[in-house]
Design a protein around this motif. Sequence first.
Motif, mmCIF file in Angstrom:
data_model
loop_
_atom_site.group_PDB
_atom_site.id
_atom_site.type_symbol
_atom_site.label_atom_id
_atom_site.label_comp_id
_atom_site.label_asym_id
_atom_site.label_seq_id
_atom_site.Cartn_x
_atom_site.Cartn_y
_atom_site.Cartn_z
ATOM 1 N N ALA A 17 -0.075 23.567 27.433
ATOM 2 C CA ALA A 17 0.567 22.514 27.974
ATOM 3 C C ALA A 17 0.868 22.667 29.227
ATOM 4 N N LEU A 18 1.413 23.838 29.644
ATOM 5 C CA LEU A 18 1.495 24.140 30.913
ATOM 6 C C LEU A 18 0.325 24.170 31.911
ATOM 7 N N SER A 19 -0.614 24.614 31.456
ATOM 8 C CA SER A 19 -1.903 24.413 32.210
ATOM 9 C C SER A 19 -2.277 22.982 32.664
ATOM 10 N N GLY A 20 -1.822 22.249 31.637
ATOM 11 C CA GLY A 20 -2.329 20.720 31.887
ATOM 12 C C GLY A 20 -1.360 20.009 32.641
ATOM 13 N N CYS A 21 -0.326 20.526 33.262
ATOM 14 C CA CYS A 21 0.801 19.789 33.819
ATOM 15 C C CYS A 21 0.832 20.282 35.411
ATOM 16 N N GLY A 22 -0.221 20.687 35.869
ATOM 17 C CA GLY A 22 -0.341 20.975 37.432
ATOM 18 C C GLY A 22 0.415 22.171 37.795
ATOM 19 N N ILE A 23 0.475 23.146 37.257
ATOM 20 C CA ILE A 23 1.069 24.444 37.506
ATOM 21 C C ILE A 23 0.437 24.950 38.620
ATOM 22 N N ASN A 24 -0.858 25.103 38.629
ATOM 23 C CA ASN A 24 -1.730 25.683 39.737
ATOM 24 C C ASN A 24 -2.222 24.490 40.527
ATOM 25 N N SER A 25 -2.626 23.380 40.222
ATOM 26 C CA SER A 25 -3.296 22.156 40.977
ATOM 27 C C SER A 25 -2.372 21.635 41.914
ATOM 28 N N ILE A 26 -1.014 21.510 41.739
ATOM 29 C CA ILE A 26 -0.182 20.861 42.496
ATOM 30 C C ILE A 26 -0.085 21.690 43.921
ATOM 31 N N PRO A 27 0.300 23.150 43.837
ATOM 32 C CA PRO A 27 0.548 23.591 45.039
ATOM 33 C C PRO A 27 -0.825 23.881 45.896
ATOM 34 N N THR A 28 -2.327 23.876 45.155
ATOM 35 C CA THR A 28 -3.186 23.986 45.697
ATOM 36 C C THR A 28 -3.688 22.705 46.273
ATOM 37 N N ALA A 29 -3.432 21.651 45.986
ATOM 38 C CA ALA A 29 -3.639 20.111 46.500
ATOM 39 C C ALA A 29 -2.769 20.060 47.575
ATOM 40 N N GLU A 31 -1.425 22.524 49.465
ATOM 41 C CA GLU A 31 -1.813 23.350 50.426
ATOM 42 C C GLU A 31 -3.087 23.085 51.376
ATOM 43 N N ASN A 32 -4.060 22.225 50.555
ATOM 44 C CA ASN A 32 -5.334 21.802 50.967
ATOM 45 C C ASN A 32 -4.898 20.575 52.014
ATOM 46 N N ALA A 33 -4.013 19.913 51.622
ATOM 47 C CA ALA A 33 -3.521 18.829 52.649
ATOM 48 C C ALA A 33 -2.883 19.344 53.747
ATOM 49 N N LYS A 34 -2.041 20.533 53.829
ATOM 50 C CA LYS A 34 -1.590 21.222 55.081
ATOM 51 C C LYS A 34 -2.554 21.896 55.885
ATOM 52 N N ALA A 35 -3.680 22.477 55.157
ATOM 53 C CA ALA A 35 -4.492 23.021 55.912
ATOM 54 C C ALA A 35 -5.480 21.777 56.759
ATOM 55 N N ARG A 36 -5.624 20.500 56.115
ATOM 56 C CA ARG A 36 -6.572 19.513 56.811
ATOM 57 C C ARG A 36 -5.581 19.182 57.791
ATOM 58 N N GLN A 151 -4.582 11.859 49.828
ATOM 59 C CA GLN A 151 -4.869 11.008 48.818
ATOM 60 C C GLN A 151 -5.080 11.793 47.475
ATOM 61 N N ALA A 152 -5.923 13.090 47.664
ATOM 62 C CA ALA A 152 -5.999 13.709 46.182
ATOM 63 C C ALA A 152 -4.629 14.302 45.703
ATOM 64 N N TYR A 153 -3.789 14.807 46.619
ATOM 65 C CA TYR A 153 -2.342 15.423 46.522
ATOM 66 C C TYR A 153 -1.611 14.399 45.912
ATOM 67 N N ASN A 154 -1.452 13.143 46.442
ATOM 68 C CA ASN A 154 -0.624 12.092 46.014
ATOM 69 C C ASN A 154 -0.826 11.619 44.593
ATOM 70 N N THR A 155 -2.175 11.362 44.430
ATOM 71 C CA THR A 155 -2.797 11.026 43.208
ATOM 72 C C THR A 155 -2.393 12.115 41.976
#
Length: 197
Positions: A17-29, A31-36, A151-155
């Motif tokens: 359940a936790l893996s489907g709730c953005g535990i890793n994908s939210i900070p990854t997205a 950080e990607n926005a901040k890198a861009r 856009q990817a992060y906000n979505t």
Amino acid sequence: MSRRFVPVIPALVAAAALSGCGINSIPTAEENAKARWADVQNQYQRRADLIPNLVSTVKAAGAQEKDILTEVTRARAAANQVRLSGDDLTDPAKLANFERAQSAVTLNLQRLQEAYPELKSQGNYTTLMSQLEGTENRISIARQDYNTAVQAYNTRIRTFPDAVGARIFYDAKPIVPFSATTPGADTAPTVNFGNAS
């Protein structure tokens, strides 16, 4: 079923359940926005570094250029004073202030190009103008890449199931996409060298 495996089942369900709730994908997205955004700032810095060379070259062409050169230098100095960190990307006012300062540089560079058609024959000027044009293109691409990452992060933070983790674990807020704040920025400037009929 063995009693030994009974406590493992709830743990596996919770992990799934936790893996489907953005535990890793939210900070990854995020950080990607901040890198861009760092890429956008890098391209603005490249432009700021090129301007002194351009100004030095044009200064040698004569004293009548003084006014425009002064404005270019002032705009560059003002743009270098406006800083925007990755944490400021959720504040539309700060992003708009940053873009206003950068737009002033662009407008003064356009004035410089329009005022000095006779200098295009000089090799150094042509080379520097080409580099500035390339830099403006790089800035445009970096802005597009930033907006794509935003856009990817906000979505991600607004859609299920990642929205659950975004709210509970990260208190994630939308990042502001880059947009032009200068009136008429969506219209290509007219270049007139004074020789039109």
